[in-house]
Motif scaffolding. Structure first.
Motif, PDB file in Angstrom:
ATOM      1  N   ASP A  97      52.512 -11.872  12.289  1.00  0.00           N
ATOM      2  CA  ASP A  97      52.369 -10.682  13.120  1.00  0.00           C
ATOM      3  C   ASP A  97      53.469 -10.633  14.149  1.00  0.00           C
ATOM      4  O   ASP A  97      53.848 -11.640  14.723  1.00  0.00           O
TER       5      ASP A  97
ATOM      6  N   ASP B  87      48.458   4.182  12.419  1.00  0.00           N
ATOM      7  CA  ASP B  87      47.250   3.712  13.072  1.00  0.00           C
ATOM      8  C   ASP B  87      47.638   3.053  14.385  1.00  0.00           C
ATOM      9  O   ASP B  87      48.779   2.691  14.603  1.00  0.00           O
TER      10      ASP B  87
ATOM     11  N   ASP C 106      43.690  -2.890  17.186  1.00  0.00           N
ATOM     12  CA  ASP C 106      43.664  -4.294  16.841  1.00  0.00           C
ATOM     13  C   ASP C 106      44.272  -4.504  15.470  1.00  0.00           C
ATOM     14  O   ASP C 106      44.121  -3.683  14.577  1.00  0.00           O
ATOM     15  N   LYS C 107      44.940  -5.625  15.311  1.00  0.00           N
ATOM     16  CA  LYS C 107      45.607  -5.895  14.046  1.00  0.00           C
ATOM     17  C   LYS C 107      44.631  -6.443  13.011  1.00  0.00           C
ATOM     18  O   LYS C 107      43.798  -7.289  13.297  1.00  0.00           O
ATOM     19  N   SER C 108      44.758  -5.975  11.779  1.00  0.00           N
ATOM     20  CA  SER C 108      43.984  -6.499  10.672  1.00  0.00           C
ATOM     21  C   SER C 108      44.731  -7.685  10.093  1.00  0.00           C
ATOM     22  O   SER C 108      45.801  -8.066  10.552  1.00  0.00           O
ATOM     23  N   ASP C 109      44.187  -8.285   9.030  1.00  0.00           N
ATOM     24  CA  ASP C 109      44.785  -9.486   8.455  1.00  0.00           C
ATOM     25  C   ASP C 109      46.189  -9.244   7.933  1.00  0.00           C
ATOM     26  O   ASP C 109      47.008 -10.167   7.877  1.00  0.00           O
TER      27      ASP C 109
ATOM     28  N   LYS D 185      48.588  -4.857  10.279  1.00  0.00           N
ATOM     29  CA  LYS D 185      48.595  -3.441  10.648  1.00  0.00           C
ATOM     30  C   LYS D 185      47.437  -3.130  11.584  1.00  0.00           C
ATOM     31  O   LYS D 185      46.414  -3.791  11.568  1.00  0.00           O
ATOM     32  N   ALA D 186      47.622  -2.099  12.398  1.00  0.00           N
ATOM     33  CA  ALA D 186      46.590  -1.734  13.362  1.00  0.00           C
ATOM     34  C   ALA D 186      45.381  -1.152  12.653  1.00  0.00           C
ATOM     35  O   ALA D 186      45.492  -0.439  11.672  1.00  0.00           O
ATOM     36  N   LYS D 187      44.208  -1.473  13.168  1.00  0.00           N
ATOM     37  CA  LYS D 187      42.984  -0.918  12.619  1.00  0.00           C
ATOM     38  C   LYS D 187      42.823   0.521  13.091  1.00  0.00           C
ATOM     39  O   LYS D 187      43.071   0.838  14.243  1.00  0.00           O
ATOM     40  N   ALA D 188      42.395   1.377  12.191  1.00  0.00           N
ATOM     41  CA  ALA D 188      42.201   2.787  12.542  1.00  0.00           C
ATOM     42  C   ALA D 188      41.119   2.915  13.599  1.00  0.00           C
ATOM     43  O   ALA D 188      40.103   2.236  13.562  1.00  0.00           O
TER      44      ALA D 188
ATOM     45  N   GLN E 116      41.246   2.113  16.726  1.00  0.00           N
ATOM     46  CA  GLN E 116      41.283   1.113  17.774  1.00  0.00           C
ATOM     47  C   GLN E 116      42.532   1.312  18.634  1.00  0.00           C
ATOM     48  O   GLN E 116      43.602   1.626  18.125  1.00  0.00           O
TER      49      GLN E 116
ATOM     50  N   GLU F 130      45.669   0.231  20.808  1.00  0.00           N
ATOM     51  CA  GLU F 130      46.598  -0.886  20.859  1.00  0.00           C
ATOM     52  C   GLU F 130      47.121  -1.023  22.282  1.00  0.00           C
ATOM     53  O   GLU F 130      47.632  -0.075  22.871  1.00  0.00           O
TER      54      GLU F 130
END
Length: 347
Positions: free
Chosen positions: A32, A63, A66-69, A72-75, A77, A79
Motif C-alpha cells: 500500500d 472510490d 479505508d483501504k481494502s486488501d 484500493k479505497a472502500k466505497a 468510506q 479517506e
C-alpha cells in the motif's frame, strides 16, 4: 541411491528458498502507498480528487476511504487526511473522524443524529430537542454559549451555525476547531449534510438523508408545476417576516407560492399596512415550542380581517422547529407549506 536422494532434496530446498525470496521482494514492491494529501479545500471535490489518485485505469469508478486488501479505497468510506473549507472560509484538516463533537445549534445537532453520528455528540445547545436522545445530552448554553461548559465536554470538533457567529472566534482562540455552516438554500442544506457525512465517515447514511430530501422536494415541484402561484405571507416570529435570499423564501416558491415580502432581503419586522395592501391568499405562520401565538396576534391587528387569507380561513401553522432549522427536516416544512398553499394538489 541414498547420496543421490540427499542431493536432490537439497536442490529442491534451495529452489524453494529462492522462490520464496523472489516472492517476498515482489510483495514489498506492491505494498500500500501512503496517500499524498492534495490540500483540497472544496468539500464537493474531495471524493473525486481522492478517487482519481486510487484509480487503476479509466474504466474503474473512483472510490475514497479505508483501504481494502488490494490497496484500493472502500466505497462509501472517507479517506483521511481530509481537508474542507467551511462557510467562514476557514480550512480544517481531519486526520480521522471526530470522536467528540459539541453542537451549538439545533440544525447541526439534528444533522449529526440523522447521519448516525449521535453517539459522538458530547454537548448541545439549550434548544436542541430533536431527536429525543439529543435532549439528554449535556447543555452548553443557548445563543450565548457557555464556554466553560463547552470546554468541559472536551470536544475535538465544534459545529456551529449563523446564530453562533459571535462566539466562533473565541472558541477558535482556545485551539478548538469549529466547522461553521450558513446555508441559504435547500441545495446548500443538502450539501452541508453530505459534507458532515464525509467528515464523520458516514457517507452512506448522509446520502440516504440527502436522497430523501431531494425526493420530497421533487414530489412538491411535480405536484405544483402547472398550478398558478398564490400570494403567500410568511410570519416566522411574531411581527417578523422573510424576504429574498433566505431558505424560507425559497420554500414558499418551491411550494407554489409568491412571497409577498420578496421585494426586500433577509429577515425584517413587518409593516402591517403593506401586508394589507398586498392582500395574501395564504398566510403561513410558525407555531409551537412555547412561542407566543402568531395567530392571536394576526386576529388582533387592525384591518387584517379584510385580508383574503383571513376572510377565507387560509391561515396555516407550521412547526417552528422544522421551518426554522436548516437541517434534515427542512423538506418536511416544504411539504407542509405546499399542502397549505395547494391542498388540492399536495396530500
Amino acid at each position: 541411491m541414498s547420496q543421490g536422494r540427499t542431493a536432490k532434496q537439497m536442490m529442491r530446498t534451495m529452489t524453494a528458498l529462492l522462490l520464496m525470496a523472489m516472492l517476498a521482494v515482489g510483495l514489498l514492491g506492491c505494498g500500500d502507498k501512503q496517500q499524498d494529501p492534495k490540500g483540497i479545500s472544496d468539500p464537493a471535490k474531495v471524493q473525486d480528487e481522492k478517487g482519481k489518485e486510487n484509480q487503476a485505469d479509466g474504466d474503474k469508478k473512483p472510490d475514497s476511504g479505508d483501504k481494502s486488501d488490494d490497496g484500493k479505497a472502500k466505497a462509501g468510506q472517507t479517506e483521511y487526511p481530509l481537508k474542507v473549507t467551511d462557510a467562514s472560509g476557514t480550512e480544517l484538516t481531519f486526520d480521522k473522524a471526530p470522536e467528540r463533537i459539541a453542537s451549538l445549534a439545533p440544525s447541526e445537532t439534528e444533522t449529526l443524529f440523522a447521519i448516525g453520528a449521535g453517539d459522538q455528540v458530547v454537548g448541545v445547545d439549550q434548544w436542541s430537542n430533536y431527536p429525543e436522545e439529543a435532549a439528554a445530552k449535556p447543555k452548553i448554553g443557548s445563543l450565548e454559549t457557555n464556554l466553560e461548559a463547552l470546554l468541559a465536554t472536551e470536544p475535538d470538533l465544534v459545529v456551529a451555525a449563523s446564530s453562533n457567529k459571535k462566539v466562533i472566534d473565541k472558541i477558535r482562540e482556545m485551539n478548538v476547531p469549529v466547522y461553521f455552516s450558513a446555508p441559504k438554500t435547500l441545495d446548500e442544506v443538502i450539501e452541508k449534510i453530505e459534507t458532515m457525512g464525509l467528515i464523520m465517515n458516514k457517507q452512506e447514511e448522509a446520502k440516504k438523508v440527502a436522497e430523501q430530501m431531494k425526493a420530497d422536494r421533487q414530489k412538491v415541484v411535480d405536484a405544483v408545476k402547472d398550478a398558478p402561484a398564490k400570494k403567500v405571507y410568511m410570519e416566522f416570529s411574531p411581527g417578523w417576516t422573510v424576504g429574498e435570499g433566505e431558505f424560507m423564501d425559497e420554500l414558499v416558491k418551491l411550494a407554489g407560492g409568491t412571497n409577498i415580502a420578496a421585494g426586500e432581503k433577509g429577515w425584517f419586522p413587518i409593516d402591517p399596512e403593506k401586508i394589507i395592501q398586498a392582500n395574501p391568499e395564504v398566510i403561513l405562520y410558525a407555531e409551537g415550542g412555547g412561542m407566543e401565538s402568531i395567530l392571536e396576534e394576526i386576529k388582533k391587528r387592525p384591518g387584517w380581517d379584510q385580508i383574503d387569507a383571513v376572510k377565507n380561513g387560509a391561515l396555516y401553522p407550521i412547526d417552528k422547529d422544522i421551518i426554522s432549522r436548516v437541517g434534515p427536516r427542512l423538506t418536511e416544512a416544504l411539504l407542509e407549506a405546499a399542502k397549505a398553499i395547494h391542498p388540492d394538489l399536495v396530500k
